[in-house]
Design an enzyme around this catalytic site. Structure first.
Site, short mmCIF file in Angstrom:
data_model
loop_
_atom_site.label_atom_id
_atom_site.label_comp_id
_atom_site.label_asym_id
_atom_site.label_seq_id
_atom_site.Cartn_x
_atom_site.Cartn_y
_atom_site.Cartn_z
N HIS A 164 0.85 -1.19 0.00
CA HIS A 164 0.00 0.00 0.00
C HIS A 164 0.89 1.24 0.00
CE1 HIS A 164 -4.12 -1.61 1.52
NE2 HIS A 164 -3.61 -2.39 0.58
N TYR B 223 -9.25 5.38 7.37
CA TYR B 223 -9.40 5.76 8.78
C TYR B 223 -10.45 6.87 8.83
CZ TYR B 223 -4.93 3.44 9.90
OH TYR B 223 -3.93 2.53 10.07
N PRO C 123 -4.07 0.47 18.86
CA PRO C 123 -3.81 -0.08 17.52
C PRO C 123 -3.93 0.93 16.38
CG PRO C 123 -5.94 -0.80 18.30
CD PRO C 123 -5.29 -0.09 19.43
N LYS D 102 1.24 -0.01 15.32
CA LYS D 102 2.64 -0.01 15.77
C LYS D 102 2.99 -1.17 16.70
CE LYS D 102 3.80 3.46 13.39
NZ LYS D 102 4.40 3.01 12.12
N TYR E 59 4.14 6.78 10.06
CA TYR E 59 3.27 5.63 9.75
C TYR E 59 4.08 4.50 9.08
CZ TYR E 59 -0.99 3.06 8.58
OH TYR E 59 -1.97 2.09 8.52
C1 PHB Z 1 -5.87 -4.24 10.73
O1 PHB Z 1 -5.88 -4.49 9.52
O2 PHB Z 1 -6.23 -5.06 11.61
C2 PHB Z 1 -5.37 -2.88 11.18
C3 PHB Z 1 -4.83 -2.02 10.23
C4 PHB Z 1 -4.37 -0.76 10.62
C5 PHB Z 1 -4.47 -0.38 11.95
C6 PHB Z 1 -5.00 -1.26 12.91
C7 PHB Z 1 -5.46 -2.52 12.52
O3 PHB Z 1 -4.03 0.87 12.31
#
Ligand code: PHB
Ligand code: APR
Length: 389
Positions: A72, A200, A292, A296, A384
């Protein structure tokens, strides 16, 4: 029994360290209290920094990740009825890899088995002895039989609820913790992802995240109350709430389906210092926890492992203990930067009951600035995709 390194914990941290050491001829034993299937039953995040990807390749466990993982180059952030994209490659030259940590752990188990690695399951009552001496040893129970392993070093990779961190005396150890007044309700479904990249979303109803595992396996999250249980979230309620928290263009094309897994995770920031005591070295969730939001968790375990692996190599190959002596300070320097970014991104994208009207205006101003400022997006992208090791 005697070995050079006892590794407590057969999650991704312990298994990856075991594999790396084995390939360099450093003898080690992994003690895991659960079965392999139990460990693989845990659904975890799915975004890997390039540092973790490189470490998996060095451990010769990257074939499936490189085949089935998705690269990505950016992510979408939605707020205030609109959305914008942050281009990781434009700002840092690096992408992220989307590959489920459960699959990564499976690959590590398969690799350890293929090399004849010593991973002992159902190791109960693990106890670390004489850790602050030159003759540490570990005891554990298999059924009714107690076993003892003499070793040079112990790697505490046994996660937040493990025994290793607790072995460091309260007089030596200092814990730093922040609990957030929310959790994440996560759902896994055999449906196509709603978008080609992660989305997000900050909404007046709370945070939401649209993620994925592959072209027909999607992972979604909505912020929920700490008091919520999975039983409070029927599939119907989850899908309806998710649609209210993401932009209409995504809600309109969201493919819903029955959940194949649902779970609630609390939001917590946690760090313990130091990450070394005597011959015990903490790595991964045993030493630190992040909310989460910034993905990280495993990626910060990765830098711990990189530092510890190279420190052990330097000790055994060059009889040079300097890497071991510097491990805790070096690991913590990057850990705290990951904690800061995870804390910042969590406050950027969540609505907390403790938020005042002024706090909300600050949050929306933060998002507005990030949406329009290239320098702000560059800083976000650098954090990130992963800060340097
Ligand atoms: C996930 O795909 O479980 C996931 C992806 C990004 C995040 C947290 C969880 O920031
Ligand atoms: N004895 C033996 N094993 C133990 C003990 C113990 N006393 N306590 C815990 N364990 C095992 C757990 O069963 C688990 O399999 O240690 C392992 C720790 O694994 P994780 O909790 O996954 O921690 P870690 O390997 O550091 O993973 C770091 O990866 O799993 C993702 O996002 C997750 O942030 C986490 C990251």
């Amino acid at each position: 029994m005697r070995t050079q390194v006892v590794i407590v914990g057969g999650g991704p941290s312990g298994l990856l360290l075991s594999q790396l050491l084995h390939l360099k001829g450093i003898d080690n034993v992994v003690l895991e209290r659960r079965t392999r299937d139990y460990v693989l039953g845990r659904i975890r995040a799915g975004v890997l920094e390039t540092g973790m990807v490189d470490l998996m390749r060095e451990a010769q466990v990257a074939k499936r990740m490189d085949t089935e993982g998705f690269t990505h180059s950016g992510t979408v952030i939605a707020f205030g009825g609109g959305q914008f994209r942050i281009d990781f490659v434009e700002h840092t030259g690096r992408p992220v890899m989307v590959y489920g940590q459960t699959e990564l752990t499976r690959d590590l188990y398969d690799a350890r088995a293929a090399l004849g690695g010593k991973v002992i399951h159902r190791a109960m009552g693990v106890c670390l002895h004489q850790v602050d001496t030159d003759a540490p040893y570990v005891t554990y129970m298999l059924g009714d039989t107690e076993h003892r392993i003499e070793c040079d070093f112990i790697a505490g990779c046994d996660g937040f609820h493990g025994i290793s961190r607790q072995t460091i005396p309260d007089s030596v150890r200092r814990d730093y913790e922040k609990l957030y007044p929310s959790g994440w309700m996560g759902l896994l479904s055999e449906t196509p992802p709603v978008h080609e990249e992660l989305v997000y979303s900050d909404s007046p109803r709370g945070f939401a995240l649209c993620s994925m595992r592959n072209e027909n396996l999607s992972r979604y999250y909505v912020q929920c109350l700490l008091s919520d249980t999975v039983e409070d979230w029927s599939d119907e309620r989850f899908w309806a709430e998710l649609k209210k928290r993401i932009p209409q263009e995504f809600a309109a094309k969201l493919v819903t389906g029955p959940s194949i897994e649902k779970s609630i995770a609390p939001l917590r920031s946690f760090v313990t210092e130091p990450m070394r005591w005597g011959q015990l070295f903490l790595a991964g969730d045993a030493a630190h926890i992040v909310p989460p939001t910034g993905a990280k968790g495993l990626n910060t375990a990765a830098s711990d492992l990189q530092y510890l692996y190279h420190a052990l190599l330097r000790y055994y190959q060059d009889q040079d203990p300097s890497g071991l002596d510097g491990y805790s300070a070096k690991a913590l320097a990057r850990v705290w930067k990951a904690e800061r970014f995870s804390w910042e991104m969590t406050h950027l994208l969540h609505r907390f009951p403790t938020q005042t009207a002024f706090d909300l205006r600050m949050q929306q101003a933060d998002l507005g600035f990030l949406a329009e400022n290239v320098a702000a997006q560059k800083v976000f992208a650098q954090n990130y995709v992963g800060l340097p090791y």
